[in-house]
Design a protein around this motif. Structure first.
Motif, mmCIF file in Angstrom:
data_model
loop_
_atom_site.group_PDB
_atom_site.id
_atom_site.type_symbol
_atom_site.label_atom_id
_atom_site.label_comp_id
_atom_site.label_asym_id
_atom_site.label_seq_id
_atom_site.Cartn_x
_atom_site.Cartn_y
_atom_site.Cartn_z
ATOM 1 N N ASP A 114 0.829 -1.205 0.000
ATOM 2 C CA ASP A 114 0.000 0.000 0.000
ATOM 3 C C ASP A 114 0.867 1.260 0.000
ATOM 4 O OD1 ASP A 114 -2.269 -1.561 0.052
ATOM 5 O OD2 ASP A 114 -2.455 -1.515 2.246
ATOM 6 N N GLU A 115 1.968 1.228 0.737
ATOM 7 C CA GLU A 115 2.852 2.394 0.771
ATOM 8 C C GLU A 115 3.537 2.601 -0.580
ATOM 9 O OE1 GLU A 115 5.435 1.961 4.190
ATOM 10 O OE2 GLU A 115 3.986 3.079 5.386
ATOM 11 N N ILE A 116 3.921 1.501 -1.221
ATOM 12 C CA ILE A 116 4.526 1.615 -2.553
ATOM 13 C C ILE A 116 3.529 2.225 -3.534
ATOM 14 C CG2 ILE A 116 5.350 0.286 -4.541
ATOM 15 C CD1 ILE A 116 6.709 -1.611 -2.594
ATOM 16 N N LEU A 117 2.286 1.757 -3.492
ATOM 17 C CA LEU A 117 1.257 2.292 -4.389
ATOM 18 C C LEU A 117 0.962 3.755 -4.107
ATOM 19 C CD1 LEU A 117 -1.267 -0.708 -4.485
ATOM 20 C CD2 LEU A 117 0.377 -0.038 -6.237
ATOM 21 N N ARG A 118 1.222 4.202 -2.890
ATOM 22 C CA ARG A 118 0.990 5.600 -2.538
ATOM 23 C C ARG A 118 2.130 6.502 -3.017
ATOM 24 N NH1 ARG A 118 1.192 5.732 3.147
ATOM 25 N NH2 ARG A 118 -0.776 4.626 3.046
ATOM 26 N N TYR A 119 3.368 6.025 -2.887
ATOM 27 C CA TYR A 119 4.520 6.881 -3.170
ATOM 28 C C TYR A 119 5.072 6.706 -4.589
ATOM 29 C CZ TYR A 119 4.699 7.928 1.822
ATOM 30 O OH TYR A 119 4.393 8.346 3.079
ATOM 31 N N PHE A 120 4.910 5.544 -5.184
ATOM 32 C CA PHE A 120 5.509 5.281 -6.486
ATOM 33 C C PHE A 120 4.956 6.173 -7.598
ATOM 34 C CE2 PHE A 120 6.074 2.478 -10.319
ATOM 35 C CZ PHE A 120 7.452 2.643 -10.397
ATOM 36 N N PRO A 121 3.646 6.498 -7.636
ATOM 37 C CA PRO A 121 3.153 7.377 -8.710
ATOM 38 C C PRO A 121 3.856 8.730 -8.766
ATOM 39 C CG PRO A 121 1.318 6.269 -7.656
ATOM 40 C CD PRO A 121 2.527 5.944 -6.843
ATOM 41 N N ALA A 122 4.218 9.288 -7.613
ATOM 42 C CA ALA A 122 4.937 10.569 -7.619
ATOM 43 C C ALA A 122 6.292 10.417 -8.289
ATOM 44 C CB ALA A 122 5.106 11.074 -6.183
ATOM 45 N N THR A 123 6.971 9.299 -8.019
ATOM 46 C CA THR A 123 8.265 9.043 -8.656
ATOM 47 C C THR A 123 8.098 8.802 -10.148
ATOM 48 O OG1 THR A 123 9.168 8.114 -6.618
ATOM 49 C CG2 THR A 123 10.274 7.502 -8.652
ATOM 50 N N VAL A 124 7.032 8.104 -10.542
ATOM 51 C CA VAL A 124 6.787 7.851 -11.970
ATOM 52 C C VAL A 124 6.558 9.171 -12.703
ATOM 53 C CG1 VAL A 124 5.188 6.820 -13.625
ATOM 54 C CG2 VAL A 124 5.893 5.530 -11.618
ATOM 55 N N GLU A 125 5.725 10.045 -12.127
ATOM 56 C CA GLU A 125 5.485 11.340 -12.769
ATOM 57 C C GLU A 125 6.779 12.127 -12.928
ATOM 58 O OE1 GLU A 125 0.858 12.522 -11.660
ATOM 59 O OE2 GLU A 125 2.514 13.441 -10.556
ATOM 60 N N LEU A 126 7.585 12.154 -11.882
ATOM 61 C CA LEU A 126 8.854 12.882 -11.948
ATOM 62 C C LEU A 126 9.797 12.250 -12.968
ATOM 63 C CD1 LEU A 126 10.837 14.987 -10.947
ATOM 64 C CD2 LEU A 126 11.391 13.472 -9.022
ATOM 65 N N THR A 127 9.883 10.919 -12.979
ATOM 66 C CA THR A 127 10.785 10.224 -13.895
ATOM 67 C C THR A 127 10.351 10.395 -15.342
ATOM 68 O OG1 THR A 127 11.314 8.586 -12.192
ATOM 69 C CG2 THR A 127 11.790 7.991 -14.474
ATOM 70 N N VAL A 128 9.056 10.259 -15.612
ATOM 71 C CA VAL A 128 8.558 10.417 -16.987
ATOM 72 C C VAL A 128 8.806 11.840 -17.482
ATOM 73 C CG1 VAL A 128 6.461 10.449 -18.395
ATOM 74 C CG2 VAL A 128 6.853 8.564 -16.809
ATOM 75 N N ALA A 129 8.555 12.824 -16.611
ATOM 76 C CA ALA A 129 8.804 14.216 -17.006
ATOM 77 C C ALA A 129 10.287 14.447 -17.270
ATOM 78 C CB ALA A 129 8.306 15.165 -15.917
ATOM 79 N N ALA A 130 11.140 13.903 -16.397
ATOM 80 C CA ALA A 130 12.587 14.077 -16.576
ATOM 81 C C ALA A 130 13.076 13.393 -17.846
ATOM 82 C CB ALA A 130 13.326 13.521 -15.355
ATOM 83 N N MET A 131 12.573 12.178 -18.112
ATOM 84 C CA MET A 131 12.992 11.463 -19.304
ATOM 85 C C MET A 131 12.437 12.112 -20.565
ATOM 86 S SD MET A 131 15.168 9.248 -18.514
ATOM 87 C CE MET A 131 15.322 8.634 -20.188
ATOM 88 N N GLY A 132 11.214 12.629 -20.488
ATOM 89 C CA GLY A 132 10.659 13.346 -21.635
ATOM 90 C C GLY A 132 11.511 14.562 -21.985
ATOM 91 N N PHE A 133 11.895 15.304 -20.963
ATOM 92 C CA PHE A 133 12.784 16.465 -21.146
ATOM 93 C C PHE A 133 14.116 16.042 -21.742
ATOM 94 C CE2 PHE A 133 16.353 18.639 -18.963
ATOM 95 C CZ PHE A 133 16.283 19.874 -19.587
ATOM 96 N N SER A 134 14.712 14.984 -21.203
ATOM 97 C CA SER A 134 16.037 14.551 -21.662
ATOM 98 C C SER A 134 15.982 13.948 -23.061
ATOM 99 C CB SER A 134 16.640 13.550 -20.677
ATOM 100 O OG SER A 134 15.837 12.392 -20.565
ATOM 101 N N ILE A 135 14.914 13.221 -23.392
ATOM 102 C CA ILE A 135 14.809 12.609 -24.725
ATOM 103 C C ILE A 135 14.621 13.683 -25.800
ATOM 104 C CG2 ILE A 135 13.362 11.171 -26.203
ATOM 105 C CD1 ILE A 135 12.836 9.416 -23.731
ATOM 106 N N VAL A 136 13.694 14.609 -25.564
ATOM 107 C CA VAL A 136 13.411 15.645 -26.570
ATOM 108 C C VAL A 136 14.653 16.485 -26.845
ATOM 109 C CG1 VAL A 136 12.108 17.754 -27.024
ATOM 110 C CG2 VAL A 136 10.941 15.740 -26.096
#
Length: 341
Positions: free
Chosen positions: A89-111
């Motif tokens: 339950d704690e992973i499901l609570r905290y992991f989405p914030a990391t996914v959003e940050l990681t996807v945004a960072a990777m989107g920035f770095s890829i483009v």
């Protein structure tokens, strides 16, 4: 294809077993007493002994690992000693914030990384090539904690353009009472139809995403440049030039697709690393993600969240690598012809 995926899944299972052994015994090497950390220094010896018994810490290590492995087989990561919540339950609570940050960072770095790499390769030996290589070297060499603090100082205090912490303005979050259905804040604000909160969430994402994505951007730029330069020197590219095809069509349609596999490798590896390695960025920007959660668990010597969190990150990393390998097959049909699948 099915055989290849089955073999990879079996390999992942064996690797995760090895990770479970390593993380279990390494966590027990962390100095300190988990029971003492939870109860405090004024706890009595009887209370400490009772808590250790409840936590199973009074058992030999091989028995503790047996219990941990049995729970793991049943997809149970246990409960946090500190919060008494299920680790899942704690992973499901905290992991989405990391996914959003990681996807945004990777989107920035890829483009920006791919664009810079293409620009450098096309202008090989010219100003843009040297500028890109110098910038990528600076990006790789720049410590994340220093870059994050400098961005906060410049764009949050000197020029207050972006917020410096959290995922949403505190007052805005309290007033709107956004329902956290998925724990992905961008998705939840859109589901609520609240575009003001959506824009605010994106605004909070910019500085940490740029901080986290700078090093992958530099690596992607260098890899794109070197891979594209190698392809541009191939005979079929010279033939395309001789046929009178435009330079942009040759680069984007013919050369880029055939040079993408090494870049995919870098993107996949960095995406996996960022999912589990954003601890510094999350700490600097007070980002409530998986990295901050794991750091707090280590400091509290909360064993089960550390074990479960590391195993979860390892699983995600291996899954990303599998997806990258499958993308190889899509972008390079020679892999199928060669019988590697």
């Amino acid at each position: 294809m099915t055989t290849y995926i089955s073999q990879r899944l079996l390999s992942m299972a064996l690797s995760l077993f090895g990770v479970s052994v390593l993380v279990f015994f390494m966590v027990h090497l962390i100095p300190g007493d988990a029971a003492l950390t939870i109860l405090g220094e004024r706890a009595t010896a009887e209370a400490l002994a009772k808590l250790r018994q409840q936590m199973g810490l009074d058992q030999p290590l091989y028995r503790q690992y047996g219990v941990f492995l049995w729970d793991l087989i049943h997809l149970d990561l246990g409960r946090s000693f500190k919060t008494n919540e299920r680790v899942v339950d704690e992973i499901l609570r905290y992991f989405p914030a990391t996914v959003e940050l990681t996807v945004a960072a990777m989107g920035f770095s890829i483009v920006f990384g791919v664009s810079a790499g293409i620009l450098a390769a096309v202008n090989h030996g010219k100003f843009w090539d040297y500028s890109t290589m110098f910038g990528s070297l600076a990006g790789i060499s720049m410590p994340i904690f220093w870059l994050g603090l400098m961005l906060i100082l410049l764009f949050a205090y000197t020029f207050p353009i972006f917020p410096s912490s959290q995922r949403l303005d505190t007052l805005l979050d309290a007033n709107l009472k956004i329902q956290h259905r998925t724990n992905f804040l961008l998705i939840d604000t859109l589901l609520a139809g609240n575009f003001a909160a959506f824009r605010n969430a994106i605004w909070h994402l910019i500085l940490p995403a740029v901080t986290l994505g700078t090093i992958p951007l530099a690596i992607i730029a260098r890899m794109t440049r070197s891979s594209l330069l190698e392809v541009l020197n191939q005979q079929y590219i010279m033939t395309a030039h001789a046929k009178g095809l435009s330079k942009s069509k040759i680069v984007l349609k013919h050369a880029l697709k055939n040079s993408v596999n090494p870049v995919l490798t870098v993107i996949g590896l960095n995406f996996g690393y960022l999912l589990g390695g954003a601890i510094l960025t999350e700490h600097i920007f007070s980002w409530p993600g998986l990295g901050s959660w794991l750091r707090a668990a280590v400091e509290a010597r909360d064993i089960r969240p550390v074990q479960g969190g590391v195993l979860f990150v390892a699983t995600v990393f291996m899954a990303v690598n599998l997806i990258v390998d499958l993308l190889y097959i899509y972008f390079d049909p020679r892999i199928r012809i060669g019988g590697n699948t």
